[in-house]
Structures are given as structure tokens and as C-alpha cells.
Design a protein around this motif. Sequence first.
Motif, PDB file in Angstrom:
ATOM      1  N   LYS A 233      23.910  26.550  43.393  1.00 35.65           N
ATOM      2  CA  LYS A 233      23.732  25.803  42.148  1.00 35.65           C
ATOM      3  C   LYS A 233      25.022  25.072  41.789  1.00 35.65           C
ATOM      4  O   LYS A 233      25.004  23.878  41.450  1.00 35.65           O
ATOM      5  CB  LYS A 233      23.328  26.753  41.027  1.00 35.65           C
ATOM      6  CG  LYS A 233      23.216  26.088  39.658  1.00 35.65           C
ATOM      7  CD  LYS A 233      22.849  27.104  38.585  1.00 35.65           C
ATOM      8  CE  LYS A 233      22.797  26.463  37.204  1.00 35.65           C
ATOM      9  NZ  LYS A 233      22.436  27.454  36.151  1.00 35.65           N
ATOM     10  N   ASP A 245      21.032  20.778  39.792  1.00 33.27           N
ATOM     11  CA  ASP A 245      21.539  22.150  39.834  1.00 33.27           C
ATOM     12  C   ASP A 245      20.585  23.050  40.632  1.00 33.27           C
ATOM     13  O   ASP A 245      20.488  24.244  40.399  1.00 33.27           O
ATOM     14  CB  ASP A 245      21.750  22.706  38.423  1.00 33.27           C
ATOM     15  CG  ASP A 245      20.439  22.818  37.636  1.00 33.27           C
ATOM     16  OD1 ASP A 245      19.396  22.360  38.148  1.00 33.27           O
ATOM     17  OD2 ASP A 245      20.473  23.374  36.527  1.00 33.27           O
ATOM     18  N   ASN A 247      19.121  25.506  43.137  1.00 29.73           N
ATOM     19  CA  ASN A 247      19.701  26.571  43.957  1.00 29.73           C
ATOM     20  C   ASN A 247      18.928  26.710  45.271  1.00 29.73           C
ATOM     21  O   ASN A 247      17.955  26.002  45.524  1.00 29.73           O
ATOM     22  CB  ASN A 247      19.776  27.898  43.185  1.00 29.73           C
ATOM     23  CG  ASN A 247      18.407  28.453  42.812  1.00 29.73           C
ATOM     24  OD1 ASN A 247      17.428  28.322  43.548  1.00 29.73           O
ATOM     25  ND2 ASN A 247      18.329  29.100  41.652  1.00 29.73           N
TER      26      ASN A 247
END
Length: 285
Positions: A233, A245, A247
Motif C-alpha cells: 500500500k 493505495d 495493496n
Amino acid sequence: MVDMIELWRQPEREFRYAAPLNDRSKGEGMSMNEAIHKLMNHRSIRKFKQEPVTKEQLVTIIRAAQMASTSSNMQAYSVIQINDRDKRSRLAALAGNQAYVEECPVFLVWCADLYRLKTACGFAEGEGYIGTTENLVVAITDTALAAQNAVVAAESMGLGAVYIGGIRNQIKEVSALLKLPEYVIPVYGMCLGYPDQSPSIRPRLPYEAVLHEDVYSAENYENLIRAYDETMKQYMLDRTNGAKDTNWTQAMEVKLGTPSRLHMKEFISSQRFWDHDREAPDSKA
């Protein structure tokens, strides 16, 4: 656990092999030499200088690739260098309009190849056990081992590389363009050249998530993946200047939740793999 965020934030975006790579709580660290330093600083390169790769360099890269481990010395792969500009342009389009396929100094297509073995053995139609699932696994594995040797050799010369899995997007058309015979599958392309960019190193999973002892163990996956998700992230935030962001788990959910290249089974079968997955005459149940 190694702090991967701090590693890829190091100056010049390279790993520094002192305290960060030494888990003092366990007394574990990494042995370091020039070869490992190169491996640990690998990154995919998609923008290349116009400086040519010499014939001598390419021959050396291929010879180094040939020295990779190979099952029973089968050497079940072939490499096709694409020099023709029209073919390059067509392959770039077939691979999803990836411009660097057309722009890189050297473009190679790595193929799993059992046709050469069929030719060497001289089997008549119906003889032998060429197109088995086992030999398919061997051919793809041989191809991968040789290709990665090539990348390591290229990087040792100051070159950069990127694999192009996109050639499997329209694999039938790629195979026709390259005139591939039966028992040959294009596995991926590879761009080579002198880097004209210095991308950051993409963090990998903690080694504890990959290295198992004695038996397969998933008991600590939740904690390890959670930690890696946080690393990825932050990596994505830095890489995109705060625009993304995503992940690792989120990215994998999208990848594995979406159909991709479902034509592969039919194509592999059309190249006569799986033709010989039959019981040997003298085999026992």
C-alpha cells in the motif's frame, strides 16, 4: 521481519545490506556478494536508450541462458529474435499495444519447444510420448530457467529487461506470425536494452511466507500477508504520488477474480500437447 518499506526507500532506490537486512532478534541475515547484490536490485525496465546491444552481448546472453539447469538435458526451449520491424509492430499490437516491444533494441520470444526433440528422436506418427503433461511442465520450466539466466546475464552487463506475458493475449495469432510448428508454445517475450529509467524496486513477500520447514505451513499467512499488504500500500502511494493505495491482496483479488486468457487450454491442446497422456502398454495400475 525485514522492513521492506525502508529497504525500497533507500538512496538511489537500491537495497542497502546492513542492518535492514539483518533480523537481529533471530540472528538471521543475508550473505552478500556482487551476484546477490545484482539479484536483489532487479527491476523491470520498460524504457530503453537507443544504444544498441551488440551481437557479442546477445550471443553471450543466450549462451549463459543455455547453461541453466535443464531436465534430463532436454533443453526444451527455443528463442526467436525479432528483427523485422513489421513483425515487431504486429507483436506489440498483439501483446496489448505495449510500445516498448517495438522500441527496445532487442526483442526475444521464448518458446517451450518439444518439436526439436521430436525431430531428433525421429518418431513416426503415434510413436513415443512427446506431448504429455509431464513434458509440457518440463518444457515450460526449462524455458523459465533459461530466460531468467538470460536476464541475470544481461543485467550483469548493465542492460535491463522486462518479460512480456502479453504475447499470450492472442497466442494463436502470435504463433502463426512466428510460424511455430506443433509442440511449440510461445511462453513470453523479453525486451532487452540499456535502461533509460530507474524505477523503484517492487517489494516482495516476506521470506517467511515463502520458505517452509519440513512441511507446508500456512499458519502465519494472515500476519505475514497483512504486513506485506501494508508495505505494498505504501509502495503504491509513493509510486503514484498518492493516487493509488492498492495493496497486494486487493490486486490479487482483481487478478484472480477476472477471467484471463481462457483460450490457453485449447491452444496448448491444438499444438498437440496432451496427445500422449495415455497409459504405457506395460504400466501397472
